[in-house]
Design a protein around this motif. Sequence first.
Motif, PDB file in Angstrom:
ATOM      1  N   TRP A  59     -14.161  11.278 -23.249  1.00  0.00           N
ATOM      2  CA  TRP A  59     -12.744  11.571 -23.032  1.00  0.00           C
ATOM      3  C   TRP A  59     -11.913  11.704 -24.294  1.00  0.00           C
ATOM      4  O   TRP A  59     -10.871  12.341 -24.286  1.00  0.00           O
ATOM      5  CB  TRP A  59     -12.135  10.526 -22.093  1.00  0.00           C
ATOM      6  CG  TRP A  59     -11.863   9.187 -22.740  1.00  0.00           C
ATOM      7  CD1 TRP A  59     -12.740   8.162 -22.915  1.00  0.00           C
ATOM      8  CD2 TRP A  59     -10.621   8.747 -23.310  1.00  0.00           C
ATOM      9  NE1 TRP A  59     -12.132   7.110 -23.554  1.00  0.00           N
ATOM     10  CE2 TRP A  59     -10.825   7.438 -23.798  1.00  0.00           C
ATOM     11  CE3 TRP A  59      -9.359   9.317 -23.439  1.00  0.00           C
ATOM     12  CZ2 TRP A  59      -9.828   6.701 -24.421  1.00  0.00           C
ATOM     13  CZ3 TRP A  59      -8.356   8.578 -24.064  1.00  0.00           C
ATOM     14  CH2 TRP A  59      -8.589   7.291 -24.542  1.00  0.00           C
ATOM     15  N   ASP A 164      -3.406   6.078 -17.130  1.00  0.00           N
ATOM     16  CA  ASP A 164      -3.663   6.968 -18.268  1.00  0.00           C
ATOM     17  C   ASP A 164      -3.436   8.433 -17.923  1.00  0.00           C
ATOM     18  O   ASP A 164      -3.100   9.254 -18.769  1.00  0.00           O
ATOM     19  CB  ASP A 164      -5.112   6.827 -18.765  1.00  0.00           C
ATOM     20  CG  ASP A 164      -5.663   5.413 -18.698  1.00  0.00           C
ATOM     21  OD1 ASP A 164      -5.242   4.646 -17.813  1.00  0.00           O
ATOM     22  OD2 ASP A 164      -6.530   5.084 -19.508  1.00  0.00           O
ATOM     23  N   GLN A 226      -8.961  -2.058 -17.671  1.00  0.00           N
ATOM     24  CA  GLN A 226      -9.242  -2.392 -19.071  1.00  0.00           C
ATOM     25  C   GLN A 226      -8.373  -3.553 -19.576  1.00  0.00           C
ATOM     26  O   GLN A 226      -8.496  -3.977 -20.722  1.00  0.00           O
ATOM     27  CB  GLN A 226      -9.074  -1.148 -19.944  1.00  0.00           C
ATOM     28  CG  GLN A 226     -10.250  -0.183 -19.768  1.00  0.00           C
ATOM     29  CD  GLN A 226      -9.972   1.228 -20.285  1.00  0.00           C
ATOM     30  OE1 GLN A 226      -9.747   2.132 -19.506  1.00  0.00           O
ATOM     31  NE2 GLN A 226      -9.998   1.413 -21.584  1.00  0.00           N
ATOM     32  N   TRP A 234      -2.171  -4.472 -19.357  1.00  0.00           N
ATOM     33  CA  TRP A 234      -2.976  -3.867 -20.434  1.00  0.00           C
ATOM     34  C   TRP A 234      -2.034  -3.070 -21.333  1.00  0.00           C
ATOM     35  O   TRP A 234      -1.351  -2.159 -20.863  1.00  0.00           O
ATOM     36  CB  TRP A 234      -4.027  -2.967 -19.793  1.00  0.00           C
ATOM     37  CG  TRP A 234      -4.882  -2.198 -20.732  1.00  0.00           C
ATOM     38  CD1 TRP A 234      -5.525  -2.642 -21.841  1.00  0.00           C
ATOM     39  CD2 TRP A 234      -5.214  -0.797 -20.609  1.00  0.00           C
ATOM     40  NE1 TRP A 234      -6.228  -1.624 -22.425  1.00  0.00           N
ATOM     41  CE2 TRP A 234      -6.051  -0.489 -21.702  1.00  0.00           C
ATOM     42  CE3 TRP A 234      -4.883   0.213 -19.694  1.00  0.00           C
ATOM     43  CZ2 TRP A 234      -6.564   0.783 -21.901  1.00  0.00           C
ATOM     44  CZ3 TRP A 234      -5.398   1.477 -19.897  1.00  0.00           C
ATOM     45  CH2 TRP A 234      -6.233   1.761 -20.986  1.00  0.00           C
ATOM     46  N   ARG A 236      -2.298  -0.821 -23.746  1.00  0.00           N
ATOM     47  CA  ARG A 236      -2.418   0.634 -23.907  1.00  0.00           C
ATOM     48  C   ARG A 236      -1.922   1.350 -22.643  1.00  0.00           C
ATOM     49  O   ARG A 236      -1.335   2.427 -22.710  1.00  0.00           O
ATOM     50  CB  ARG A 236      -3.846   1.039 -24.258  1.00  0.00           C
ATOM     51  CG  ARG A 236      -3.920   2.440 -24.820  1.00  0.00           C
ATOM     52  CD  ARG A 236      -5.107   2.664 -25.742  1.00  0.00           C
ATOM     53  NE  ARG A 236      -6.386   2.663 -25.080  1.00  0.00           N
ATOM     54  CZ  ARG A 236      -7.331   1.730 -25.218  1.00  0.00           C
ATOM     55  NH1 ARG A 236      -7.126   0.686 -25.996  1.00  0.00           N
ATOM     56  NH2 ARG A 236      -8.482   1.812 -24.577  1.00  0.00           N
ATOM     57  N   TRP A 240       0.619   4.360 -22.234  1.00  0.00           N
ATOM     58  CA  TRP A 240       0.409   5.624 -21.492  1.00  0.00           C
ATOM     59  C   TRP A 240       1.592   5.884 -20.545  1.00  0.00           C
ATOM     60  O   TRP A 240       1.993   7.031 -20.334  1.00  0.00           O
ATOM     61  CB  TRP A 240      -0.882   5.598 -20.693  1.00  0.00           C
ATOM     62  CG  TRP A 240      -2.190   5.499 -21.445  1.00  0.00           C
ATOM     63  CD1 TRP A 240      -3.280   4.735 -21.100  1.00  0.00           C
ATOM     64  CD2 TRP A 240      -2.596   6.213 -22.638  1.00  0.00           C
ATOM     65  NE1 TRP A 240      -4.306   4.918 -22.002  1.00  0.00           N
ATOM     66  CE2 TRP A 240      -3.916   5.814 -22.960  1.00  0.00           C
ATOM     67  CE3 TRP A 240      -1.961   7.134 -23.473  1.00  0.00           C
ATOM     68  CZ2 TRP A 240      -4.615   6.314 -24.063  1.00  0.00           C
ATOM     69  CZ3 TRP A 240      -2.651   7.628 -24.585  1.00  0.00           C
ATOM     70  CH2 TRP A 240      -3.957   7.219 -24.861  1.00  0.00           C
ATOM     71  N   TYR A 362      -8.860   8.170 -31.844  1.00  0.00           N
ATOM     72  CA  TYR A 362      -7.570   8.491 -31.237  1.00  0.00           C
ATOM     73  C   TYR A 362      -6.462   7.555 -31.703  1.00  0.00           C
ATOM     74  O   TYR A 362      -5.274   7.883 -31.606  1.00  0.00           O
ATOM     75  CB  TYR A 362      -7.649   8.604 -29.722  1.00  0.00           C
ATOM     76  CG  TYR A 362      -7.989   7.388 -28.913  1.00  0.00           C
ATOM     77  CD1 TYR A 362      -9.278   6.881 -28.871  1.00  0.00           C
ATOM     78  CD2 TYR A 362      -7.025   6.778 -28.131  1.00  0.00           C
ATOM     79  CE1 TYR A 362      -9.592   5.777 -28.083  1.00  0.00           C
ATOM     80  CE2 TYR A 362      -7.325   5.694 -27.327  1.00  0.00           C
ATOM     81  CZ  TYR A 362      -8.617   5.191 -27.323  1.00  0.00           C
ATOM     82  OH  TYR A 362      -8.910   4.107 -26.545  1.00  0.00           O
TER      83      TYR A 362
HETATM   84  N1  GLY Z   1      -7.977   6.446 -21.248  1.00  0.00           N
HETATM   85  C1  GLY Z   1      -8.834   5.352 -21.485  1.00  0.00           C
HETATM   86  C2  GLY Z   1      -8.334   4.406 -22.502  1.00  0.00           C
HETATM   87  O1  GLY Z   1      -7.179   4.371 -22.848  1.00  0.00           O
HETATM   88  O2  GLY Z   1      -9.161   3.646 -22.987  1.00  0.00           O
END
Ligand code: GLY
Length: 382
Positions: A59, A164, A226, A234, A236, A240, A362
């Motif tokens: 991804w 996400d 996650q 979470w 992250r 998002w 990323y």
């Molecule tokens: N889109 C998966 C992550 O943020 O790990």
Amino acid sequence: MDRYELWADEMIGKIRGKMEWVSEKNKDKIPYTTGQDGSYDDRSDKTVDWNLDDGLNWWTNGFWGGLMWLLYQDTGLERYAEIARGAEYKLEQCLTDYYGLHHDVGFMYVLTAVTDYRLTGNERSRRTAMHAANLLAGRFNPAGNFIRAWNDGAQDQRGWAIIDCLMNLSLLYWASEESRDPRFRHIAMRHADTALRCFVRPDGSVRHIVEFDPESGEMVKSYGGQGYADGSSWSRGQGWAVYGFTISYLHTGRQEYLDAAKRVAHYCIASLPESGIVPSDFRQPESPALEDSCGACVIAGGLLELAKAVPECERELYRRAAFRILRTIGETRSDWSRGCDAIVQNCTAAYHDGIRHGTMSYADYYFAEAVYKLKGQGTFLW
Ligand code: GLY
């Protein structure tokens, strides 16, 4: 220049210096993370036995190209465009192979094919991007109004949607704007409405995974994903949401999306420790004290984009928080040496598994993007 721009200017100099040799060293790869020796791996290496949704379908495979386009925009050097295009053309194979692709075609093709087309008018890129947008639209489930996230692994995931995906909607908005066919935008907005209703909690924190009954569309349950646990937050994923709702607002002008982005942003700002270090989950236990620099950069990028969308008198709150995060990353969580190909350190993939305090390409993308935003440079790619 204000103090934020002055700092960003200095950082841009460092980013340029580092990326000059990193891009040359890794020009034929699509990197994700660095190994023990500090060198990048290669997710386009077909000789490596990755899992199904791994390898070329991984991804994050659009971010290397995206980073190269950022550098191209900044420096005007053609070699960055060539490296970006090399990665983009490799990813065409995923569309042909089809199996293993997932909702993250947004991340994969917005920063490669869409960006190439936007910046250079490359017709081949337009075709790739339209193809990817159609695949993403095909994952929409009208019962429940959500875009299906992943393919079945050990579990039946036909009804799974994740926060996400708000970022992947950019591909659909672009496809509608480009083709003047509103279908893609309708799907994006229905998914965004579902995310607003089922993922955002009253306090502004967000869930990671929500499962719907794929036949009736009823919401079944949520998962911590996650993050630390169901009911946690979470970091992250919060990023998002801030960034993703802002994107939906920018493409549609719908006030509810702007309000949602602000609500999640205020939760993030209230949860941000004085140190500016972002934990893997804002509700994780004291130990282990997992950090996620990548989530930090996503939050910062979202806050800066949000700052541009609100009236002047509201901007400082978002810019100040983004700056606190970015300064912490740039000055205490970055490797500017030749010992590591990646800049941003201490990234955590998920609270319970995967990379812990490692590097992720990323994170470098979102860090660089946010620094350019802080300086007021660069085209909006989402
Ligand atoms: N889109 C998966 C992550 O943020 O790990």
